[in-house]
Enzyme design. Structure first.
Site, mmCIF file in Angstrom:
data_model
loop_
_atom_site.group_PDB
_atom_site.id
_atom_site.type_symbol
_atom_site.label_atom_id
_atom_site.label_comp_id
_atom_site.label_asym_id
_atom_site.label_seq_id
_atom_site.Cartn_x
_atom_site.Cartn_y
_atom_site.Cartn_z
ATOM 1 N N CYS A 112 0.796 -1.329 0.043
ATOM 2 C CA CYS A 112 -0.113 -0.061 -0.082
ATOM 3 C C CYS A 112 1.003 1.393 -0.047
ATOM 4 O O CYS A 112 1.612 1.656 0.867
ATOM 5 C CB CYS A 112 -0.981 0.041 1.179
ATOM 6 S SG CYS A 112 -1.837 1.606 1.259
ATOM 7 N N TRP A 144 -6.456 -8.038 4.918
ATOM 8 C CA TRP A 144 -5.089 -7.868 5.459
ATOM 9 C C TRP A 144 -5.069 -9.013 6.456
ATOM 10 O O TRP A 144 -5.755 -9.045 7.432
ATOM 11 C CB TRP A 144 -4.888 -6.491 5.795
ATOM 12 C CG TRP A 144 -4.674 -5.445 4.967
ATOM 13 C CD1 TRP A 144 -5.622 -4.437 4.453
ATOM 14 C CD2 TRP A 144 -3.730 -5.099 4.064
ATOM 15 N NE1 TRP A 144 -5.195 -3.783 3.390
ATOM 16 C CE2 TRP A 144 -4.183 -4.118 3.211
ATOM 17 C CE3 TRP A 144 -2.554 -5.886 3.912
ATOM 18 C CZ2 TRP A 144 -3.160 -3.606 2.326
ATOM 19 C CZ3 TRP A 144 -1.681 -5.423 2.935
ATOM 20 C CH2 TRP A 144 -1.945 -4.520 1.959
ATOM 21 N N TYR A 252 -4.736 4.843 -9.852
ATOM 22 C CA TYR A 252 -5.734 4.072 -9.384
ATOM 23 C C TYR A 252 -6.903 4.120 -10.381
ATOM 24 O O TYR A 252 -7.615 3.311 -10.789
ATOM 25 C CB TYR A 252 -5.929 3.984 -8.077
ATOM 26 C CG TYR A 252 -5.077 3.480 -7.137
ATOM 27 C CD1 TYR A 252 -5.400 2.161 -6.620
ATOM 28 C CD2 TYR A 252 -3.834 4.036 -6.741
ATOM 29 C CE1 TYR A 252 -4.545 1.424 -5.778
ATOM 30 C CE2 TYR A 252 -2.992 3.299 -5.836
ATOM 31 C CZ TYR A 252 -3.356 2.020 -5.295
ATOM 32 O OH TYR A 252 -2.407 1.476 -4.643
#
Length: 399
Positions: A112, A144, A252
């Protein structure tokens, strides 16, 4: 003699009768020993040719529908198919002196870029001892989770996924659910946790790096470093307003676009902004002059992922970062700042994208790291320390 049916189970063929007459011109069908029944029956029906057009079009339609369904769950979009990033749910925008007396714990994930910001500022400010970190890894379902990892001795300084050192949880979602009243929202990284109060302090990356920079100096081993000096605050804000929508979130918007229109718009804005920033960095070592700021940290975490992930997986293909002389040298300059390289686990970063974003990479095959992105290449001289600083107006650059 034993053979194999298209279901993969043994198939017994009766021996020929001694009195039976052989059939003339009877084609011989050899059953495939391929353990994959789909491959076996496909080869039996069509040989080496592609299936009929109707089957291909049906499969294409089914996959397209499934892809849009998965993408709608993975990434929210607007009516045009453009990606819209959800807002963080736990913000901290005001100073709180009591935080330096709390038992704080940082949760991150190495792929990330938003979590990567917090790791860099934590390291540069010397908060490693004061604020321990637990590093989650993407699970098979995309959530996660925590696991033990080991790396070769030659990479012993690099950060790797770990167990949950604060709560002993198996997943980050379980950590969020420990807070009073539980939690039903998105379990995202980075997340700053109050281990005594069992409460989420903040899960907005920029709030966290501002806190690390100036709000915890009493527990920092490098309190003299200021990555957001007051004279540069206005210029930093101007750069952040350009970089966040067009580059940080812009990659993104390219990768998660669900229409050609949305992709075209995002990719043009991305590369127009990269061109502009590259030009600016031709006469300025960092974004705001000759001093590293939080704005540089935010840009760096996208740039270091650009050629290894975004250029390929997110279709940011107009140019590679290595083709930008100033941007690439700038990225190497920051990478070589002591402690920064240890936060850049490119293998874990690539695994997190290529192996876990199934709608974008159904095969889960991870490409090799480009030679220009290997550690040895990123450590080569960048020669940016000698750049003369030319004062520029940010608004003029954009226009």
């Amino acid at each position: 003699m034993p053979g194999t049916s298209f279901l993969g189970s043994p198939l017994l063929l009766s021996p020929p009768s001694a009195t039976a007459k052989p059939l003339r011109h009877q084609p011989t069908i050899k059953m495939s020993l391929n353990p994959n029944p789909i491959a076996a029956i496909t080869k039996l029906l069509w040989g080496q040719s592609l299936p009929p057009n109707l089957l291909i079009s049906t499969a294409r339609s089914a996959w397209s529908s499934a892809w849009h369904l998965m993408m709608s769950q993975l990434a929210q979009s607007d009516p045009t198919g453009g990606y819209t990033r959800p807002a963080s749910q736990f913000r901290r925008t005001t100073a709180d002196p009591s935080l330096s007396r709390r038992n704080l714990h940082l949760y991150v994930g190495l792929p990330c870029p938003w979590a990567h910001r917090t790791l860099i500022v934590r390291a540069l400010k010397g908060l490693e001892e004061s604020i321990p970190v637990s590093i989650a890894a993407p699970g098979s379902d995309g959530s996660w989770e925590f696991r033990n990892s080991s790396i070769p001795d030659r990479n012993k300084d690099i950060l790797v996924p770990s167990l949950d050192k604060a709560n002993g949880c198996k997943t980050l979602k379980q950590v969020y659910n420990l807070r009073r009243g539980g939690y039903n929202g998105r379990s995202t990284v980075p997340m700053l946790w109050d281990a005594d109060q069992k409460e989420v302090v903040c899960n907005e990356s920029y709030d966290i790096i501002e806190l690390f920079n100036s709000g915890l100096n009493v527990i920092s081993s490098n309190p003299g470093l200021d990555l957001s000096p007051p004279p540069l605050k206005k210029k930093m804000d101007e750069w952040n307003q350009i970089i966040y929508p067009n580059i940080n979130n812009g990659v993104y918007r390219c990768g998660f676009a669900q229409s050609q229109e949305a992709y075209d718009s995002a990719v043009n804005e991305l590369f127009n902004t990269l061109d502009m920033v590259d030009e600016h960095l031709g006469s300025s070592r960092y974004l705001c002059g000759d001093a590293l700021t939080l704005a540089d940290v935010c840009l760096f975490t996208t740039l270091v992922r650009f050629d290894v992930v975004y250029n390929v997986l997110f279709k940011c293909t107009k140019k590679k970062l290595i083709e930008y002389q100033n941007l690439h040298g700038y990225m190497k300059d920051i990478y070589q700042i002591p402690k920064v390289a240890a936060t850049c686990n490119l293998g874990a970063i690539m695994d997190g994208y290529y192996k876990m974003l199934f709608p974008l990479n159904p095969s889960s095959i991870r490409p090799t790291i480009p030679s220009g992105c290997e550690h040895e290449m990123l450590c080569k001289p960048h020669n940016r320390e000698s750049l003369p600083w030319v004062e520029r107006d940010v608004d003029a650059l954009v226009s």
